[in-house]
Enzyme design. Structure first.
Site, short mmCIF file in Angstrom:
data_model
loop_
_atom_site.label_atom_id
_atom_site.label_comp_id
_atom_site.label_asym_id
_atom_site.label_seq_id
_atom_site.Cartn_x
_atom_site.Cartn_y
_atom_site.Cartn_z
CG ASP A 119 -28.71 -12.25 -75.75
OD1 ASP A 119 -27.21 -13.08 -75.34
OD2 ASP A 119 -29.35 -13.12 -76.68
CG HIS A 124 -16.05 -22.41 -71.73
ND1 HIS A 124 -17.02 -22.20 -70.67
CD2 HIS A 124 -16.15 -21.23 -72.64
CE1 HIS A 124 -16.98 -20.76 -70.45
NE2 HIS A 124 -16.42 -19.84 -71.97
CE1 TYR A 164 -15.94 -14.31 -73.17
CE2 TYR A 164 -16.97 -12.95 -71.53
CZ TYR A 164 -17.18 -13.99 -72.56
OH TYR A 164 -18.23 -14.24 -73.50
CD GLU A 208 -17.00 -17.16 -70.79
OE1 GLU A 208 -16.06 -17.22 -71.13
OE2 GLU A 208 -18.11 -17.68 -71.69
CD GLU A 225 -19.18 -22.40 -73.17
OE1 GLU A 225 -20.51 -21.35 -72.27
OE2 GLU A 225 -18.96 -21.33 -74.47
CG HIS A 255 -12.00 -18.76 -74.48
ND1 HIS A 255 -12.05 -18.28 -73.10
CD2 HIS A 255 -13.64 -19.03 -73.86
CE1 HIS A 255 -12.62 -17.72 -72.52
NE2 HIS A 255 -13.86 -18.02 -73.00
CD GLU A 256 -14.89 -20.92 -76.57
OE1 GLU A 256 -16.35 -21.69 -76.03
OE2 GLU A 256 -15.08 -20.50 -77.00
#
Length: 655
Positions: free
Chosen positions: A420, A344, A428, A363, A316, A340-341
């Protein structure tokens, strides 16, 4: 942070549960909690910088892109302010070569500054401590620090592609991926979502390449200035404060096509028309987001269709969303990623999680808004239908991590942990489920009004889960019964590992046909099924069908004969839809169908989206018949993946 004071949190929760709460006591208790929270803010545990003591407000990048050396080289200027008496400026860095540091005075005179590099941390890199002169040590002192540096081959934010790795096969390509903590490998900075900055940039690139960034091209870059050596400089301005993980750059042989009044699709010429077709509904998504929330503040919303090695479905980056070419299904069936993006643009980019341990604030909220957008445009049943697909993804990830793994909590402790390594669908889908639960308590229209107020209150800020919670409780105080609010078990939602402890019933109307068809194949070996079964299905209903095949055959995998019959009926082996291929290949691998191995290897090596490559590599690896194939395939192609994907797949394969 309040989350690190469990006694306070649990004690107050017990009071709320066991006491008949008067409005006065309720308001007073939460005022105490709010005061504790605000006084307990700390530096980001995933950063070595010190933005609470010496804060960067804005930055300027002046960089040259060198495709021969595969480095960015130049300097960054940070405009900062001392917040704590005598504090130095401390920045994050990783795999950077720091040349010198200067303090730039108002007359542009540079004064050499002493700096120290800290001990290297495997995940977080090296701190850069810039000692300030005596005249700049007092609280409120403002200054500009210029750091001369170059990136290296080990800079994890950057992927350098040779011409052979691009669609055009003629020119090289560069793109960045800074989330979560990789911006520090592209620029020395305060690499934390808790600090937001404005930025400008001048990027020098070789002809005939084009540079793009997560910012507005300045007027001078429309024609771009050139030099005798065959280079040109592109200039950019981002005047909305953003966290450093949203700084993004891409350089390549790029062209664009309009897809709306404020949107372009950028890509290599060979893919740009396909992208323009696929993302034609972009403006509808933006307008629906504005109707749900607040006006779109970023000006342009452009999309960059990247080469296949991009490790995510989308990223995003403000004003320039990065997307994977695995979305090019040819029928716009995977455009939900763009929705979705776009979501954001409010959730994550305007209102940002202060710490990576509270990633669901980005998220979970974004998934919720994405599904609201899709529901308004495609029918309200789509909201529940997409939620069912998401819950399957969540269950898969929790099965992989383990039900009791602390990383499956909505608010895991990430102190000392590379974010990460904790990446999954938990923030999410578990975050989405929390919001569905809260909506069920107060009503749909009331909750949507709260979302609008939430964005209005916290725009341009980085916040904590406690602030979100307190705003919810304060907003609905007097609007709903006190006992309804007091029964929300926040510690269960935030801190308990595993699946959400409360899940609302979802309408299965759109899923009924998919579920019924899957049952016929599993329970009756496809008796009465034919090639026309999927003709009336949407792309998402086919995804649901494949998901249900995986669920229903979990304890007893399908036979290879049944697999062959399914493919004969529906032709999944020849599909170009990446979501279908991923699930179909997983189903075949679980059925020990060795004939699918070449197809799986082809899919693994033609793209690098982690959603697909990590589970498929794991599936290959856990079967003795294909374990070595997984290792050999990865070793042969690891350099074609982005550094983030390569490191995590290597970890999955114990390499």
């Amino acid at each position: 942070r309040l989350q690190h004071h469990p006694t306070v949190a649990v004690s107050c929760t017990r009071i709320f549960r066991r006491t008949t709460i008067t409005s006065h006591f309720y308001h007073y208790s939460h005022s105490i909690l709010r005061s504790v929270h605000m006084s307990a803010l700390r530096e980001d545990p995933n950063s070595l910088s010190n933005s609470l003591s010496c804060k960067v407000h804005s930055s300027h990048l002046s960089l040259s892109v060198d495709f021969t050396k595969k480095i960015l080289e130049g300097y960054v200027e940070h405009n900062a302010e001392v917040k704590k008496e005598g504090s130095p400026l401390v920045l994050d860095s990783k795999a950077l070569s720091i040349g010198k540091v200067t303090i730039v005075h108002s007359d542009n005179h540079e004064e050499a500054a002493q700096f120290e590099l800290g001990k290297e941390h495997e995940a977080f890199g090296v701190s850069v401590t810039i000692n300030l002169p005596t005249s700049l040590k007092s609280v409120g002192s403002k200054f500009t620090a210029r750091i001369y540096y170059a990136t290296s081959h080990s800079s994890s934010a950057l992927q350098w592609l040779s011409p052979s790795q691009t669609a055009g096969k003629v020119h090289p390509y560069l793109f960045s991926q800074c989330q979560a903590i990789h911006a520090r490998s592209m620029v020395p900075c305060q690499d934390t979502p808790s600090n937001k900055i404005k930025y400008t940039a001048d990027i020098k690139v070789p002809n005939p390449l084009t540079a793009l960034m997560s910012a507005t091209p300045s007027s001078s870059s429309s024609s771009s200035s050139g030099d005798a050596a065959g280079h040109k400089t592109f200039s950019f301005v981002q005047d909305v404060p953003i966290p450093t993980y949203l700084i993004a750059i891409a350089v390549g042989h790029l062209t664009s096509r309009p897809v709306g009044p404020r949107s372009l699709v950028w890509s290599e010429p060979e893919m740009v028309e396909a992208g323009a077709y696929e993302f034609a509904n972009t403006e509808k998504f933006i307008k629906t987001g504005e109707d749900l929330l607040t006006p779109y503040v970023w000006g342009r919303y452009d999309i960059l269709l990247l080469p296949p090695s991009f490790p995510y479905g989308g990223m995003e980056n403000p004003q320039l969303t990065f997307v994977t070419p695995t979305l090019l299904a040819g029928d716009r069936s995977l455009e939900n990623v763009v929705a979705h993006e776009i979501a954001h643009s409010w959730m994550g980019n305007l209102v940002t999680n202060r710490y990576w341990s509270e990633f669901f604030l980005n998220e979970g909220f974004t998934v919720f808004i994405e599904r609201k957008i899709l529901g308004r445009l495609q029918g309200e049943g789509v909201f529940d239908f997409e939620a069912m697909i998401g819950l399957k993804h969540l269950q898969d990830d929790i099965d992989h991590f383990g039900e009791s793994n602390p990383l499956t909590a909505l608010r895991p402790n990430l102190d000392g942990v590379d974010p990460d390594d904790a990446f999954s669908s938990v923030p999410y889908e578990k975050g989405f489920t929390l919001l569905c639960y809260l909506q069920s308590l107060v009503g749909v229209s009331e909750f949507e009004a709260w979302l609008k107020a939430y964005v209005s209150k916290f725009s341009y800020q980085s916040i904590t889960a406690e602030q979100m919670k307190e705003f919810f409780l304060t907003y609905f105080e007097g609007k709903v019964k006190a006992e309804v609010l007091s029964e929300i078990d926040w510690p269960q939602w935030f801190d308990k590992p595993g699946m959400p402890y409360k899940q609302l019933p979802l309408s299965k109307k759109l899923a009924d046909d998919s579920i019924a068809l899957a049952k016929r194949w599993v329970e009756e070996e496809g008796k009465g099924c034919s090639s026309t079964d999927l003709k009336s299905f949407t792309s998402s209903q086919v995804v649901m069908f494949l998901d249900q095949l995986l669920v229903l055959s979990e304890n007893k995998p399908l036979s290879t004969a049944t697999i062959a019959s399914i493919d004969k009926a529906y032709g999944f082996n020849s599909s170009k839809n990446s979501e279908w291929r991923f699930r179909w290949y997983t189903l075949c691998l679980k059925a020990n169908d060795a004939s699918i191995f070449p197809k799986v290897v082809e899919f693994l090596t033609e793209q690098g989206r982690m959603k697909f490559v990590r589970p498929l590599y794991r599936e290959l690896y856990k079967n003795e018949a294909s374990k070595q194939l997984a290792v050999d395939t990865f070793k042969a192609h690891k350099d074609s993946y982005h550094a983030i994907a390569s490191r995590l797949v290597a970890k999955d394969l114990n390499i």
